[in-house]
Design an enzyme around this catalytic site. Sequence first.
Site: not given
Length: 268
Positions: A16-17, A19-23, A39, A134
Amino acid sequence: MEDFLLSNGYQLGKTIGEGTYSKVKEAFSKKHQRKVAIKVIDKMGGPEEFIQRFLPRELQIVRTLDHKNIIQVYEMLESADGKICLVMELAEGGDVFDCVLNGGPLPESRAKALFRQMVEAIRYCHGCGVAHRDLKCENALLQGFNLKLTDFGFAKVLPKSHRELSQTFCGSTAYAAPEVLQGIPHDSKKGDVWSMGVVLYVMLCASLPFDDTDIPKMLWQQQKGVSFPTHLSISADCQDLLKRLLEPDMILRPSIEEVSWHPWLAST
């Protein structure tokens, strides 16, 4: 990863999302008997600064925060191959960015109801000595009528003894305060307040207040001050709050306490 999470009682679902170093994946928790978000952070895939600096901060901060307008972290797991899993509350209403993208500008009353909750969340964070660093529409999740902040990947615990000044650029350019973009030593809490102004503007106008495709032009626009689309009829009190939030001089920009007292937020 799937077997590891299954052995800990989590049935993985869709992504569902990212990031640069994560899902972030949806999952079903057998223990809690409900859907959760997980995460998954890959320690091996990130650069040294991320592993040594930002990741430990995030893990420390999310353990300590407890507020109804901040996504709750239920559990932390680490697999043998260096993947960290944060099991979190799932907000099924998506994020503010998608809400505005799909539905256009929010009515002022709806924006106010959501923004009040963001103010409460950041007031709590700043009271705990934490700057988010952020804040953006994608990190403001929706659950029914509730707003919940997420992603403390760039967050920082601030020293209590003196005012912290940072020179680190974190977060997204479109939401960054002028002093952050210019690399001037700055108060990260005041940077959060600016970013909140950009979030509120996007909620009300379905567009960014400044052109982030050209940084020198963006800095010039920021110094000139924010303007509003005339066809949207944003109230005078709301315009006043936005001008204060998007004040280019960080010394003149209000603290989160001062923001919480603003007449627009006090009125029904």
